[in-house]
Design an enzyme around this catalytic site. Structure first.
Site, mmCIF file in Angstrom:
data_model
loop_
_atom_site.group_PDB
_atom_site.id
_atom_site.type_symbol
_atom_site.label_atom_id
_atom_site.label_comp_id
_atom_site.label_asym_id
_atom_site.label_seq_id
_atom_site.Cartn_x
_atom_site.Cartn_y
_atom_site.Cartn_z
ATOM 1 N N LEU A 9 48.298 -13.499 2.874
ATOM 2 C CA LEU A 9 49.248 -14.588 2.581
ATOM 3 C C LEU A 9 50.654 -14.028 2.427
ATOM 4 O O LEU A 9 50.921 -13.241 1.516
ATOM 5 C CB LEU A 9 48.835 -15.300 1.290
ATOM 6 C CG LEU A 9 47.398 -15.827 1.256
ATOM 7 C CD1 LEU A 9 47.149 -16.593 -0.031
ATOM 8 C CD2 LEU A 9 47.131 -16.710 2.467
ATOM 9 N N ARG A 16 61.569 -15.226 -6.985
ATOM 10 C CA ARG A 16 61.831 -14.373 -8.143
ATOM 11 C C ARG A 16 62.443 -13.016 -7.768
ATOM 12 O O ARG A 16 62.953 -12.305 -8.617
ATOM 13 C CB ARG A 16 60.526 -14.191 -8.951
ATOM 14 C CG ARG A 16 60.099 -15.464 -9.669
ATOM 15 C CD ARG A 16 58.655 -15.392 -10.147
ATOM 16 N NE ARG A 16 57.682 -15.661 -9.084
ATOM 17 C CZ ARG A 16 56.356 -15.703 -9.240
ATOM 18 N NH1 ARG A 16 55.837 -15.489 -10.429
ATOM 19 N NH2 ARG A 16 55.554 -15.957 -8.221
ATOM 20 N N GLY A 78 51.585 -23.954 -1.485
ATOM 21 C CA GLY A 78 50.655 -23.246 -2.362
ATOM 22 C C GLY A 78 49.699 -22.347 -1.586
ATOM 23 O O GLY A 78 49.596 -22.426 -0.366
ATOM 24 N N ASN A 228 56.353 -9.713 -7.911
ATOM 25 C CA ASN A 228 57.060 -10.986 -7.865
ATOM 26 C C ASN A 228 58.557 -10.839 -8.100
ATOM 27 O O ASN A 228 59.334 -11.701 -7.724
ATOM 28 C CB ASN A 228 56.479 -11.947 -8.899
ATOM 29 C CG ASN A 228 55.047 -12.324 -8.556
ATOM 30 O OD1 ASN A 228 54.711 -12.533 -7.384
ATOM 31 N ND2 ASN A 228 54.185 -12.385 -9.557
ATOM 32 N N LYS A 351 75.742 14.663 16.384
ATOM 33 C CA LYS A 351 75.184 13.395 16.872
ATOM 34 C C LYS A 351 74.818 13.556 18.331
ATOM 35 O O LYS A 351 75.582 14.143 19.092
ATOM 36 C CB LYS A 351 76.240 12.287 16.713
ATOM 37 C CG LYS A 351 75.770 10.933 17.134
ATOM 38 C CD LYS A 351 76.826 10.128 17.867
ATOM 39 C CE LYS A 351 77.041 10.577 19.266
ATOM 40 N NZ LYS A 351 77.848 9.691 20.108
ATOM 41 N N TYR A 366 82.623 18.989 14.270
ATOM 42 C CA TYR A 366 81.963 17.783 14.765
ATOM 43 C C TYR A 366 81.427 18.069 16.157
ATOM 44 O O TYR A 366 82.189 18.401 17.064
ATOM 45 C CB TYR A 366 82.940 16.589 14.813
ATOM 46 C CG TYR A 366 82.287 15.415 15.511
ATOM 47 C CD1 TYR A 366 81.176 14.787 14.948
ATOM 48 C CD2 TYR A 366 82.729 14.967 16.760
ATOM 49 C CE1 TYR A 366 80.527 13.750 15.603
ATOM 50 C CE2 TYR A 366 82.089 13.920 17.415
ATOM 51 C CZ TYR A 366 80.989 13.328 16.834
ATOM 52 O OH TYR A 366 80.340 12.308 17.482
ATOM 53 N N ASN A 377 78.434 30.618 19.609
ATOM 54 C CA ASN A 377 79.078 30.629 18.296
ATOM 55 C C ASN A 377 80.214 29.606 18.298
ATOM 56 O O ASN A 377 81.138 29.690 19.106
ATOM 57 C CB ASN A 377 79.640 32.014 17.994
ATOM 58 C CG ASN A 377 80.109 32.062 16.550
ATOM 59 O OD1 ASN A 377 79.333 32.356 15.644
ATOM 60 N ND2 ASN A 377 81.372 31.734 16.328
ATOM 61 N N ALA A 423 91.121 30.821 19.543
ATOM 62 C CA ALA A 423 91.246 29.925 18.391
ATOM 63 C C ALA A 423 92.438 28.991 18.567
ATOM 64 O O ALA A 423 93.464 29.371 19.141
ATOM 65 C CB ALA A 423 91.413 30.749 17.122
HETATM 66 C C1 UD1 Z 1 48.962 -15.569 -7.462
HETATM 67 C C2 UD1 Z 1 47.714 -16.296 -7.986
HETATM 68 C C3 UD1 Z 1 47.409 -15.755 -9.386
HETATM 69 C C4 UD1 Z 1 47.240 -14.246 -9.353
HETATM 70 C C5 UD1 Z 1 48.460 -13.577 -8.709
HETATM 71 C C6 UD1 Z 1 48.166 -12.112 -8.467
HETATM 72 C C7 UD1 Z 1 47.737 -18.555 -7.029
HETATM 73 C C8 UD1 Z 1 48.035 -19.987 -7.283
HETATM 74 N N1 UD1 Z 1 47.958 -17.720 -8.046
HETATM 75 O O1 UD1 Z 1 50.055 -15.933 -8.305
HETATM 76 O O2 UD1 Z 1 46.196 -16.357 -9.858
HETATM 77 O O3 UD1 Z 1 47.032 -13.766 -10.669
HETATM 78 O O4 UD1 Z 1 48.760 -14.166 -7.431
HETATM 79 O O5 UD1 Z 1 49.313 -11.422 -8.032
HETATM 80 O O6 UD1 Z 1 47.286 -18.213 -5.971
HETATM 81 N N2 UD1 Z 1 52.108 -17.731 -0.501
HETATM 82 C C9 UD1 Z 1 52.056 -18.344 0.723
HETATM 83 N N3 UD1 Z 1 52.275 -19.675 0.780
HETATM 84 C C10 UD1 Z 1 52.502 -20.439 -0.318
HETATM 85 C C11 UD1 Z 1 52.549 -19.792 -1.566
HETATM 86 C C12 UD1 Z 1 52.350 -18.424 -1.630
HETATM 87 O O7 UD1 Z 1 51.840 -17.702 1.754
HETATM 88 O O8 UD1 Z 1 52.668 -21.653 -0.167
HETATM 89 C C13 UD1 Z 1 51.896 -16.267 -0.558
HETATM 90 C C14 UD1 Z 1 53.094 -15.493 -1.084
HETATM 91 O O9 UD1 Z 1 53.917 -15.058 -0.008
HETATM 92 C C15 UD1 Z 1 52.456 -14.311 -1.810
HETATM 93 C C16 UD1 Z 1 51.069 -14.845 -2.191
HETATM 94 O O10 UD1 Z 1 50.845 -16.011 -1.437
HETATM 95 O O11 UD1 Z 1 52.319 -13.201 -0.962
HETATM 96 C C17 UD1 Z 1 50.968 -15.158 -3.676
HETATM 97 O O12 UD1 Z 1 51.980 -16.086 -4.031
HETATM 98 P P1 UD1 Z 1 52.819 -15.894 -5.353
HETATM 99 O O13 UD1 Z 1 53.813 -16.972 -5.421
HETATM 100 O O14 UD1 Z 1 53.292 -14.507 -5.479
HETATM 101 O O15 UD1 Z 1 51.690 -16.181 -6.439
HETATM 102 P P2 UD1 Z 1 51.611 -15.633 -7.923
HETATM 103 O O16 UD1 Z 1 52.419 -16.522 -8.801
HETATM 104 O O17 UD1 Z 1 51.896 -14.205 -7.962
HETATM 105 MG MG MG Z 2 52.663 -12.893 -6.627
#
Ligand code: UD1
Ligand code: MG
Length: 457
Positions: A9, A16, A78, A228, A351, A366, A377, A423
């Site tokens: 993912l 953040r 999500g 994060n 370079k 250079y 040399n 030189a």
């Molecule tokens: C997530 C988990 C949490 C876990 C933590 C571990 C969920 C809801 N929560 O929280 O339980 O403890 O990871 O590090 O899953 N992403 C997508 N699409 C989206 C949202 C997120 O691809 O719509 C990807 C992000 O790029 C990331 C990963 O999913 O790589 C996790 O998302 P992130 O927002 O970091 O979740 P956490 O709050 O860390």
């Molecule tokens: Mg995360």
């Protein structure tokens, strides 16, 4: 062993991080974090690997290349919604699907493999990779029943005060029975604090259907950190640095101060090399046996030969031969090749140049777009005048030539074998083999004139 699939993912914005750079592309010791994950998954014999991309999709796909297939999550609703994007590619497969968050780059191949094996032997529909941490703030908590069975995962933002005391966290990595996963995903809603479709909700859904759900709890807390924000990124860099440096130390490399030495994951260092503090060695770099890399050097994508010495210098995309000497304070720019036993001294910039065996460019020069033969040399302050304001031109200096101090070599120009440049010359015509070239204004001495001028003051 079941057929294995993977979903990574990587579509979230990474708010953040407070960065223009897409979260999963933030580097740890020079390598984007997403690439650590793909590399670590590689040994687990995964048949189909799908990365979910969204923000900055083009850049992420470019970094990953052919190591993965891609699906795009247009809107980041999500983690469950993200996994659902892989439905077309994976839905009808039978076997185990591992889901990994793109922001947990420290998990090792060993841990992935153990998770797969635990999942496959337990014959569960889902296996969470969990760990116990001192400070679980921000993570999803793994909630268990009185007899310790996994019940569900609750996100930090949705947890009650009592649930927040639980220190077993969801690392964001899971193995699922593939068909059970896609069936359960249809039932996830966004009725929660963040109004997101949470992947961890699949656990409770499967459980409610009477399916077996377990957790494989690793005690490697260091591996499971989710990146994060930049505090976590800096901590991850520390963990990775320690891990890699310890491997080099065990292989016979001397790292004087491992806390202050940054060596990338694709760097190879041979036995008895010495790496001094404050040094960064990154990219696809190889350091030969017995080489000495002095304090505060930066070396990226280079080959450094056996027993060579580099002191306080910046060296990039170049090749340094055996027993060569570079620095202090040299700047070796891309496409430089320094021959065996050659010397590049202080305040020298090179370079796109080839410096032959035994050749010396010892001070304040250079050398750009140039080809220097063997045992040449180059005197202090020599400049290859390679740019006429529009185009770059070549300088060629044959074996055994001697270029006197403070010479300008106006390219294109060739200096023949064994030639001598006086030189202070500004050379703009080719110099034949064994010739002496003097190209400077003649000196005239006015007898007694200095005294006269000074006395009248
Ligand atoms: C997530 C988990 C949490 C876990 C933590 C571990 C969920 C809801 N929560 O929280 O339980 O403890 O990871 O590090 O899953 N992403 C997508 N699409 C989206 C949202 C997120 O691809 O719509 C990807 C992000 O790029 C990331 C990963 O999913 O790589 C996790 O998302 P992130 O927002 O970091 O979740 P956490 O709050 O860390
Ligand atoms: Mg995360």
């Amino acid at each position: 062993m079941n057929n294995r699939y993977a979903i990574v993912l990587a579509a979230g914005q990474g708010t953040r991080m407070k960065s223009k750079l897409y979260k999963v592309l933030h580097p740890i010791l020079g390598r984007p974090m997403i690439r650590y994950i793909l590399k670590a998954l590689h040994p687990s014999s995964i048949e189909k690997l799908v990365t979910v991309v969204g923000h900055g999709a083009e850049d992420v796909m470019k970094q990953i290349g052919t190591e993965s297939e891609f699906v795009v999550q247009e809107e980041q609703l999500g983690t469950a919604h993200a996994v659902l994007q892989a439905k077309e590619l994976l839905e009808d497969k039978q076997g185990t699907t591992i889901v990994v968050c793109g922001d947990t780059p420290l998990i090792t191949s060993d841990t992935y493999e153990k998770l797969f094996e635990y999942h496959e032997t337990s014959q569960s529909k889902a296996t969470i990779l969990s760990t116990k941490v001192a400070d679980p703030t921000g993570y999803g908590r793994v909630l268990r029943s009185q007899d310790k069975d996994v019940e569900k995962i609750v996100e930090h933002k949705d947890a009650t005060d009592e649930e927040k005391l639980v220190n077993e966290i969801n690392t964001g990595t899971y193995c699922f029975d593939n068909e059970a996963l896609f069936a359960a995903l249809q039932k996830v809603d966004n009725n929660n604090a963040q109004q997101e479709y949470y992947l961890p909700d699949v656990i409770e859904i499967l459980k409610a259907e009477g399916e077996k759900v377990v957790a494989y709890t690793t005690d490697n807390e260091d591996e499971t950190m989710g990146i994060n924000d930049r505090v976590a990124l800096a901590n991850a860099e520390k963990v990775m640095k320690k891990r890699l440096n310890e491997q080099h130390l065990r292989n016979g490399v001397s790292i004087i101060d491992p806390d202050a030495t940054y060596i990338g994951p694709d760097v190879i260092i041979e036995q008895d090399a010495v790496i001094q503090p404050g040094t960064m060695i990154t990219g696809e770099t190889t350091i030969g046996s017995g080489a000495f890399i002095g304090a505060h050097s930066e070396i990226e994508n280079c080959t450094v030969g056996k027993d060579s010495v580099i002191r306080q210098s910046v060296v990039k995309d170049s090749k340094i031969g055996d027993k060569a000497n570079v620095g202090p304070f040299a700047h070796i720019r891309p496409e430089t090749s320094v021959g065996n036993h050659a010397r590049i001294g202080n305040f020298v910039e090179t370079k796109k140049s080839c410096i032959g065996v035994d050749t010396k460019v010892s001070h304040l020069s250079y050398i750009g777009d140039a080809e220097l033969g063997e045992n040449v040399n180059i005197g202090c302050g020599t400049i290859t005048v390679n740019y006429d304001g529009k185009e770059k031109h070549q300088t060629k200096i044959d074996d055994n030539a001697f270029v006197g101090c403070n010479s300008n070599l106006i390219a294109p120009v060739s200096i023949g074998e064994g030639a001598l440049i006086a030189a202070g010359s500004t050379v703009h015509k080719d110099v034949p083999k064994d010739a002496l070239a003097i190209a400077r204004t003649k000196q005239s001495n006015k007898e007694g004139y200095a005294k006269k001028l000074l006395d009248t003051k």
